[in-house]
Write a protein that holds these residues in place. Structure first.
Motif, PDB file in Angstrom:
ATOM      1  N   THR A 238     -11.212 -37.686  26.101  1.00  0.00           N
ATOM      2  CA  THR A 238     -11.305 -38.767  25.132  1.00  0.00           C
ATOM      3  C   THR A 238     -11.411 -38.213  23.719  1.00  0.00           C
ATOM      4  O   THR A 238     -11.690 -37.028  23.516  1.00  0.00           O
ATOM      5  N   CYS A 239     -11.203 -39.101  22.739  1.00  0.00           N
ATOM      6  CA  CYS A 239     -11.299 -38.718  21.335  1.00  0.00           C
ATOM      7  C   CYS A 239     -12.147 -39.750  20.600  1.00  0.00           C
ATOM      8  O   CYS A 239     -11.811 -40.943  20.595  1.00  0.00           O
ATOM      9  N   PHE A 240     -13.249 -39.300  20.013  1.00  0.00           N
ATOM     10  CA  PHE A 240     -14.126 -40.150  19.215  1.00  0.00           C
ATOM     11  C   PHE A 240     -13.814 -39.956  17.734  1.00  0.00           C
ATOM     12  O   PHE A 240     -13.865 -38.827  17.233  1.00  0.00           O
ATOM     13  N   GLY A 241     -13.503 -41.022  17.029  1.00  0.00           N
ATOM     14  CA  GLY A 241     -13.361 -40.960  15.583  1.00  0.00           C
ATOM     15  C   GLY A 241     -14.668 -41.386  14.939  1.00  0.00           C
ATOM     16  O   GLY A 241     -15.051 -42.550  15.026  1.00  0.00           O
ATOM     17  N   VAL A 242     -15.385 -40.451  14.310  1.00  0.00           N
ATOM     18  CA  VAL A 242     -16.727 -40.743  13.816  1.00  0.00           C
ATOM     19  C   VAL A 242     -16.796 -40.619  12.297  1.00  0.00           C
ATOM     20  O   VAL A 242     -15.970 -39.969  11.652  1.00  0.00           O
ATOM     21  N   ASP A 243     -17.824 -41.263  11.728  1.00  0.00           N
ATOM     22  CA  ASP A 243     -17.986 -41.293  10.274  1.00  0.00           C
ATOM     23  C   ASP A 243     -18.800 -40.088   9.792  1.00  0.00           C
ATOM     24  O   ASP A 243     -19.084 -39.156  10.555  1.00  0.00           O
ATOM     25  N   GLY A 244     -19.217 -40.139   8.510  1.00  0.00           N
ATOM     26  CA  GLY A 244     -19.956 -39.018   7.935  1.00  0.00           C
ATOM     27  C   GLY A 244     -21.298 -38.776   8.574  1.00  0.00           C
ATOM     28  O   GLY A 244     -21.835 -37.664   8.504  1.00  0.00           O
TER      29      GLY A 244
ATOM     30  N   GLU B 250     -15.992 -37.486  36.606  1.00  0.00           N
ATOM     31  CA  GLU B 250     -16.555 -38.630  37.313  1.00  0.00           C
ATOM     32  C   GLU B 250     -17.491 -38.177  38.424  1.00  0.00           C
ATOM     33  O   GLU B 250     -18.554 -38.761  38.635  1.00  0.00           O
ATOM     34  N   ASP B 251     -17.077 -37.161  39.159  1.00  0.00           N
ATOM     35  CA  ASP B 251     -17.864 -36.653  40.285  1.00  0.00           C
ATOM     36  C   ASP B 251     -18.168 -35.173  40.058  1.00  0.00           C
ATOM     37  O   ASP B 251     -17.329 -34.425  39.561  1.00  0.00           O
ATOM     38  N   GLY B 252     -19.351 -34.750  40.451  1.00  0.00           N
ATOM     39  CA  GLY B 252     -19.718 -33.352  40.304  1.00  0.00           C
ATOM     40  C   GLY B 252     -20.106 -33.014  38.879  1.00  0.00           C
ATOM     41  O   GLY B 252     -20.528 -33.872  38.098  1.00  0.00           O
ATOM     42  N   THR B 253     -19.957 -31.743  38.516  1.00  0.00           N
ATOM     43  CA  THR B 253     -20.336 -31.272  37.185  1.00  0.00           C
ATOM     44  C   THR B 253     -19.209 -30.433  36.594  1.00  0.00           C
ATOM     45  O   THR B 253     -18.232 -30.103  37.267  1.00  0.00           O
ATOM     46  N   MET B 254     -19.391 -30.037  35.332  1.00  0.00           N
ATOM     47  CA  MET B 254     -18.385 -29.234  34.668  1.00  0.00           C
ATOM     48  C   MET B 254     -18.276 -27.836  35.256  1.00  0.00           C
ATOM     49  O   MET B 254     -17.302 -27.126  35.018  1.00  0.00           O
TER      50      MET B 254
ATOM     51  N   ARG C 153     -23.831 -25.687  34.420  1.00  0.00           N
ATOM     52  CA  ARG C 153     -24.520 -25.977  35.678  1.00  0.00           C
ATOM     53  C   ARG C 153     -24.516 -27.469  35.982  1.00  0.00           C
ATOM     54  O   ARG C 153     -23.710 -27.963  36.746  1.00  0.00           O
ATOM     55  N   GLN C 154     -25.442 -28.219  35.370  1.00  0.00           N
ATOM     56  CA  GLN C 154     -25.588 -29.633  35.671  1.00  0.00           C
ATOM     57  C   GLN C 154     -24.838 -30.536  34.691  1.00  0.00           C
ATOM     58  O   GLN C 154     -24.843 -31.755  34.845  1.00  0.00           O
ATOM     59  N   GLU C 155     -24.210 -29.974  33.686  1.00  0.00           N
ATOM     60  CA  GLU C 155     -23.538 -30.782  32.681  1.00  0.00           C
ATOM     61  C   GLU C 155     -22.352 -31.538  33.288  1.00  0.00           C
ATOM     62  O   GLU C 155     -21.559 -30.969  34.023  1.00  0.00           O
ATOM     63  N   LYS C 156     -22.232 -32.809  32.964  1.00  0.00           N
ATOM     64  CA  LYS C 156     -21.125 -33.626  33.450  1.00  0.00           C
ATOM     65  C   LYS C 156     -20.053 -33.841  32.380  1.00  0.00           C
ATOM     66  O   LYS C 156     -19.064 -34.544  32.612  1.00  0.00           O
TER      67      LYS C 156
ATOM     68  N   PHE D 101     -22.652 -30.994  27.853  1.00  0.00           N
ATOM     69  CA  PHE D 101     -23.375 -32.231  27.568  1.00  0.00           C
ATOM     70  C   PHE D 101     -23.896 -32.751  28.900  1.00  0.00           C
ATOM     71  O   PHE D 101     -23.132 -32.904  29.853  1.00  0.00           O
ATOM     72  N   ASN D 102     -25.200 -33.042  28.955  1.00  0.00           N
ATOM     73  CA  ASN D 102     -25.816 -33.357  30.241  1.00  0.00           C
ATOM     74  C   ASN D 102     -25.327 -34.652  30.884  1.00  0.00           C
ATOM     75  O   ASN D 102     -25.210 -34.760  32.088  1.00  0.00           O
ATOM     76  N   GLY D 103     -25.056 -35.671  30.076  1.00  0.00           N
ATOM     77  CA  GLY D 103     -24.589 -36.935  30.629  1.00  0.00           C
ATOM     78  C   GLY D 103     -23.088 -36.946  30.812  1.00  0.00           C
ATOM     79  O   GLY D 103     -22.388 -35.970  30.533  1.00  0.00           O
ATOM     80  N   GLY D 104     -22.568 -38.071  31.293  1.00  0.00           N
ATOM     81  CA  GLY D 104     -21.134 -38.247  31.446  1.00  0.00           C
ATOM     82  C   GLY D 104     -20.558 -39.006  30.268  1.00  0.00           C
ATOM     83  O   GLY D 104     -21.092 -38.978  29.152  1.00  0.00           O
ATOM     84  N   LEU D 105     -19.467 -39.723  30.511  1.00  0.00           N
ATOM     85  CA  LEU D 105     -18.780 -40.415  29.427  1.00  0.00           C
ATOM     86  C   LEU D 105     -19.650 -41.506  28.805  1.00  0.00           C
ATOM     87  O   LEU D 105     -19.652 -41.699  27.589  1.00  0.00           O
ATOM     88  N   SER D 106     -20.410 -42.204  29.643  1.00  0.00           N
ATOM     89  CA  SER D 106     -21.291 -43.253  29.124  1.00  0.00           C
ATOM     90  C   SER D 106     -22.339 -42.667  28.180  1.00  0.00           C
ATOM     91  O   SER D 106     -22.638 -43.237  27.123  1.00  0.00           O
TER      92      SER D 106
END
Length: 382
Positions: free
Chosen positions: A36-42, A97-101, A128-131, A154-159
């Motif tokens: 995914t691609c996030f377009g973020v501000d300053g 979605e499943d497992g880790t990186m 290790r545990q990063e999704k 990053f420890n969490g997933g897409l959400s």
């Protein structure tokens, strides 16, 4: 130019007009990865959800960032000159979605412009545990666009990534009981729908509610291009057999140039014939009046090439604006037949039930005989 983790470079070395193609290829032994691609501000926040480019929203409002998927590769076409001033950074992420990186066997980042290209190779080693991971950032500094290779877990997933950048995920509302009349609510803030539905087993289904949403249903077939030095890639065709509620029926396919129509019955249209898989957009079909469908099957067949479905990595996605995508992957490795019926669409109770079929046949006639359309068949060519 081969990049290293933490390296930064000016994009003016790669592009003169600000146009770039950023591709991410990810190889996992099982499961899928969402790029995914996030377009973020300053402030580093997703202050406008329309600049979150992902599988349910593949284009920013003005088209400065657009996304295409082909097999294990996700490509973003970027026009830096068209990005609004409030956007200071484009952040490219990967989530599983499943497992880790840690299961990531191999990944490649490729950045291409009119003046050259840069690449970066990465893997799940060290995670290790990063999704998820933040792969890279395209950012503006002193009026100059640059690239930074981040490759940070990053420890969490897409959400969790969405929440990290200040976005809000759309979730089913759970209204609380109200003992007294409440004032009119303020307009709801936009929320991002991360839901997608994968029909993974034969017979699994999902119902599209056409009482509240009669917009067209878009069907995309895509597969991996596998060309040799002296051979063409596999020619995989998207098609459907249909029966409308008024009894009319027919076949939509490139074979015989039966492409259908968008403004008259059957209101089904196949857009083109991709004979090699070279198009990153694959083949596309639209159901413009889905409420008129009594029964239809969506199928694919190998027109040329060895009938080896595993080698194609073929998948079909049904999408309707405002609703989650419905995915079906052709992953049956045991069939050598040329025809695969991916999904059926059945109109009932004001909706359209999409069911995974996962059935293989050796001809149009065999498909027809199984589903009892009763067509008369003659030899045809493209």
């Amino acid at each position: 130019m081969e990049l290293q983790k933490g390296q930064k470079c000016k994009l003016t070395d790669l592009t003169e007009d600000g146009r770039l193609r950023l591709s991410v290829a990810v190889s996992l032994p099982a499961g899928e990865a969402d790029v995914t691609c996030f377009g973020v501000d300053g402030a580093g926040k997703l202050s406008d959800d329309r600049y979150f480019v992902f599988y349910n929203q593949t284009r920013s409002p003005e088209g400065a960032v657009s996304m295409e998927q082909s097999g294990r590769t996700t490509a973003f076409s970027i026009d830096l000159g068209r990005l609004p001033d409030f956007l200071q950074r484009l952040v490219v992420t990967i989530a599983v979605e499943d497992g880790t990186m840690q299961a990531l066997a191999r990944g490649t980042l490729l950045l291409e412009g009119g003046l050259g290209q840069a690449s970066y190779a990465f893997s799940g080693a060290g995670y290790r545990q990063e999704k998820a991971l933040i792969l890279c950032e395209v950012y503006r500094k002193d009026g100059i666009w640059r690239l930074s290779v981040v490759d940070s877990g990053f420890n969490g997933g897409l959400s969790a990534l969405l929440a990290h950048f200040g976005g809000e995920e759309a979730r089913p509302d759970t209204p609380a009981p109200s003992p007294a009349p409440a004032p009119a609510p303020a307009p709801a803030e936009p929320r991002v729908n991360l839901t997608k539905i994968s029909l993974k087993k034969s017979g699994e289904s999902h119902k599209i509610d056409l009482k509240k949403n009669r917009q067209r249903i878009h069907v995309n077939l895509n597969w991996d291009q596998r060309q040799g030095l002296f051979s063409r890639g596999i020619d995989l065709d998207l098609a459907c057999m249909y029966r409308l509620k008024d009894g009319r029926q027919g076949v939509i396919q490139a074979l015989g140039s039966s492409f259908g129509a968008s403004d008259q019955p059957p209101y089904i249209r196949l857009d083109k014939d991709d004979r090699s898989g070279a198009s990153v957009n694959g083949e596309n079909m639209d159901f413009f009046r889905p409420e008129l469908i009594d029964f239809a099957i969506v199928f694919a067949f190998i027109y040329e090439g060895v009938p080896n479905w595993r080698a194609t990595n073929a998948r079909v996605v049904l999408s309707q604006q405002g609703e989650p995508d419905i995915e079906v992957h052709i992953d049956n490795p045991n069939s050598n037949e040329r025809f695969c019926v991916l999904a059926s669409l059945t109109g009932r109770d004001g909706g359209l039930e999409v069911r995974r079929e996962d059935l293989f046949f050796n001809s149009h006639r065999a498909v027809d005989a199984h589903y009892h359309f009763g067509f008369r068949w003659v030899a045809g060519r493209k």
